[in-house]
Structure formats: C-alpha cells, structure tokens
Design a protein around this motif. Structure first.
Motif, PDB file in Angstrom:
ATOM      1  N   TYR A   7      -7.022  -1.505   7.413  1.00 27.80           N
ATOM      2  CA  TYR A   7      -7.017  -2.364   6.232  1.00 27.80           C
ATOM      3  C   TYR A   7      -7.460  -3.773   6.628  1.00 27.80           C
TER       4      TYR A   7
ATOM      5  N   TYR B 120      -4.933   6.056   0.850  1.00 25.77           N
ATOM      6  CA  TYR B 120      -3.956   5.070   0.402  1.00 25.77           C
ATOM      7  C   TYR B 120      -4.434   4.421  -0.886  1.00 25.77           C
ATOM      8  N   ARG B 121      -3.495   3.821  -1.601  1.00 28.91           N
ATOM      9  CA  ARG B 121      -3.792   3.095  -2.816  1.00 28.91           C
ATOM     10  C   ARG B 121      -2.880   1.879  -2.899  1.00 28.91           C
ATOM     11  N   ALA B 122      -3.259   0.914  -3.708  1.00 26.72           N
ATOM     12  CA  ALA B 122      -2.399  -0.244  -3.928  1.00 26.72           C
ATOM     13  C   ALA B 122      -1.309   0.127  -4.920  1.00 26.72           C
TER      14      ALA B 122
ATOM     15  N   LEU C  29       0.824  -1.200   0.000  1.00 27.61           N
ATOM     16  CA  LEU C  29       0.000   0.000   0.000  1.00 27.61           C
ATOM     17  C   LEU C  29       0.861   1.253   0.000  1.00 27.61           C
TER      18      LEU C  29
END
Length: 279
Positions: free
Chosen positions: A88, A213-215, A62
């Motif tokens: 998460y 957040y992002r992958a 992440l």
C-alpha cells in the motif's frame, strides 16, 4: 511529543511496537539512535530501518482478505510479510494478527490509536471465525468449546459456537490468546484443517477475494467508532463482562496450569478418553 506517540499518530505502529523498535535499535532521530521516552518535533528527521517517517494526513482503514502463508509482521526482512504483500502507498499497520496458517479478515490502518483501542484485551471486542476440523463436529464438542477450555494456564472465556457442516463450526471470541482456537480444538482431540476469520466487530469479510483489499466504508467507520466508544464507556462504568454476551461467566482458573502432557500434546486416543470423561 514522545517518539512512541508520534509514531502512533503517524500511523506507523502502536506505542508498544514503537518502543520495541527503539530497543532493537531500528530507529534513528536526526542521525542518532533513539532512546525510550525520546521527545521529537515535526522538524525531527526520523528513520525506521533507513526509511524516513512523516505523519500522514490521510487516515485509512483497509479490509484485507489475508491468504494462508502470509505472515502478520512489519519486519520487511520476513519474505512473506503482510506489509510487502499488499504494498500500500501509505504505511499501514495491522490491527489484530492472524496466524501464518490462517486466512481471512485482517484490518490494516495508519491510525495507531485506533489499533490500541481495538486490541485492548479487556474490551472484549467480538471476532468471528469459521473453522474446519479433521473429524465430525459433535454436540458435546460444541458445548465444551462454548463453555471454556483450559489452555495456557487459564480457562477460555465462554463463547458462542454453532455447527456449520459435518466437520466445520462457527465461533465468536471476545479474547485473543495465542493460537487460541487451534489450542482449544487440540485439547478436545480435534485438529484444525482450515481457520478463516470472517468478522471483527462490525466489519465483515463478505465476498472479498483472497489476497484482495478494500477501503472501509464511511458507515463501517462510523459504526466502529460508536462501538469502541460504547465499550469504553461500559468499561469505565464497570459494566463490561468477561464473557460473550448471554453466556455464563467463566471464572479464571487462577493457579491452574495445563498439564505437561497436554502442552506437549496427547495422542488422539488419550484426548478422546479425557474429553468423553470430563466433557
């Protein structure tokens, strides 16, 4: 396999962190307190702080924009810990902490070995920051920061430093001493007002909003893996330099110790005179 390796591969934490959790008595195996070096099997029931741990199949990385005030810790008893903040669904662990008062890029993953590979100090992976200070940035200040500053009983590695604005600069580090940038600035008579990390190796913060957040993308993961493998091969061949690429080597100060007055903090006038005299 050993408990610390199991937890690392499960994405729970690094091996060192696992050993610390064992020593603190926070891990139970089949109802009994774990010991250092304990061997476990897939059938073992492992609890950390009462929560059962299972090896995850899905691997994640992440990219998170950590806000100021959020603390990099896996201790859920800390009110504003990063794990509870992002909440998460898969347990993740941060790779490279940021001070509570700092913001910016933080990587979180359930791949313990990836954390180990990225955080080995000798690998010299690049981390980039944008810093705002309390007074105008001068060429003398930039040169001194880039050359290396004596803190914590050593001299920081040479690094790349460029001016951003009247009171801000950009710096690329290849080491991670405790509160390094703040200590470097303090030694030269400056106070950090805002510190933001914008890059770790090839992964950039970009325009990711604060608190989001992002992958990581497939391309980012592929390049990250390539850089890690390249650096590890260079290290084995003895080609890894202890300085920023292109910079002049800075020898470790050896027996040098920061003077007591510096550790306690000189007032700005004393710091300024020392900086103007010695650079």
């Amino acid at each position: 396999m050993r408990l610390n390796k199991y937890l690392s591969e499960a994405g729970v934490c690094s091996r060192r962190e696992a050993d610390r959790l064992v020593q603190e008595g926070r891990i139970l195996i089949d109802g009994e307190p774990a010991a250092l070096g304990t061997q476990v099997e897939d059938s073992s029931r492992i609890l950390i702080d009462g929560k059962e741990i299972r090896r995850e199949e899905k691997k994640v990385l992440l990219v998170f924009h950590k806000p100021r005030g959020i603390e990099c810790t896996t201790d859920l008893r800390v009110k504003k810990n990063v794990i509870s903040y992002i909440n998460y669904p898969i347990r993740v662990y941060y790779a490279g902490r940021l001070d509570k008062d700092s913001e910016g890029l933080l990587l979180l993953t359930n791949q313990g070995e990836l954390v180990n590979r990225m955080m080995k100090a000798g690998n010299g992976h690049e981390k980039e920051y944008v810093v705002t200070v309390d007074r105008p940035v001068t060429e003398e200040f930039l040169a001194a920061m880039g050359k290396g500053v004596p803190i914590l009983g050593t001299v920081t590695r040479a690094c790349k430093v460029t001016k951003e604005g009247e009171r801000s600069f950009r710096i690329v580090l290849t080491q991670g001493l405790n509160r390094q940038i703040r200590r470097m600035c303090h030694y030269l008579g400056y106070e950090v007002k805002r510190l933001k990390r914008v890059r770790i190796m090839n992964v950039c913060l970009g325009d990711l909003a604060v608190g989001q957040y992002r992958a990581a993308t497939g391309e980012e993961m592929e390049e990250l893996t390539r850089l890690l493998e390249k650096r590890e091969q260079e290290k084995k061949a003895g080609k890894v330099q202890e300085t920023y690429t292109g910079g002049k080597p800075v020898k470790n100060a050896g027996k040098y110790r920061t003077p007591v007055k510096d550790r306690k903090g000189l007032h700005q006038g004393q710091q300024k005179r020392r900086f103007e005299k010695h650079g």
